[in-house]
Design an enzyme around this catalytic site. Structure first.
Site, PDB file in Angstrom:
ATOM      1  N   GLU A   1       0.830  -1.211   0.000  1.00 55.46           N
ATOM      2  CA  GLU A   1       0.000   0.000   0.000  1.00 55.46           C
ATOM      3  C   GLU A   1       0.860   1.255   0.000  1.00 55.46           C
ATOM      4  OE1 GLU A   1      -3.969   2.060   1.791  1.00 55.46           O
ATOM      5  OE2 GLU A   1      -3.477   0.025   2.401  1.00 55.46           O
ATOM      6  N   SER A   2       1.982   1.214   0.692  1.00 55.69           N
ATOM      7  CA  SER A   2       2.887   2.369   0.709  1.00 55.69           C
ATOM      8  C   SER A   2       3.420   2.669  -0.686  1.00 55.69           C
ATOM      9  CB  SER A   2       4.057   2.116   1.661  1.00 55.69           C
ATOM     10  OG  SER A   2       3.591   1.949   2.977  1.00 55.69           O
TER      11      SER A   2
END
Length: 140
Positions: A63-64
């Protein structure tokens, strides 16, 4: 292009200070026209109790990288990005070394974006395949 690439990577890494990305030691290492690549060390700090990389750490990495890629490929002065859905299929374990997450855009809509993030080990073997949907919301 090389100066531009270095500038983008520097911004990605600087904006990670004092965040989860810094805690996980995520380092953005390459960017291209349609991808962003980062690496993360696999240490006991990101292990689950039985000594392998925790799936949640892989999802946080995915997700980062996908969210950072959204900022790069959208006009961040006009939009802010939020992840709205993520799924992950973990297919292999890792005990040490580094994992690499490469986010590639599959769909670049005006509002939503769809990213495929492949997490691999140092031998370029697939560890996890993630799909992230982000939404670009206008800044007011």
């Amino acid at each position: 292009m090389n100066d531009y690439k270095e500038k983008i990577l520097k911004i990605c890494n600087e904006t990670s200070k004092n965040t989860l990305m810094e805690t996980l030691e995520i380092d953005y290492i390459d960017v291209g026209e349609d991808f962003l690549l980062a690496k993360m060390p696999v240490t006991i700090k990101v292990h689950q109790p039985d000594g392998v990389l925790h799936g949640g750490a892989m999802v946080a990495l995915a997700e980062s990288v996908g969210s950072a890629a959204s900022y790069i490929f959208l006009d961040a002065s006009k939009f802010f990005v939020r992840g709205i859905e993520i799924s992950a299929n973990h297919v292999k374990s890792v005990k040490d070394g580094f994992v690499y997450a490469k986010a590639v855009i599959l769909h670049k809509g005006r509002t939503t974006q769809l990213w495929e993030i492949k997490i691999t080990n140092e031998a370029d073997e697939l560890i996890s395949l993630c799909k992230l949907t982000t939404i670009a919301l206008p800044r007011s």
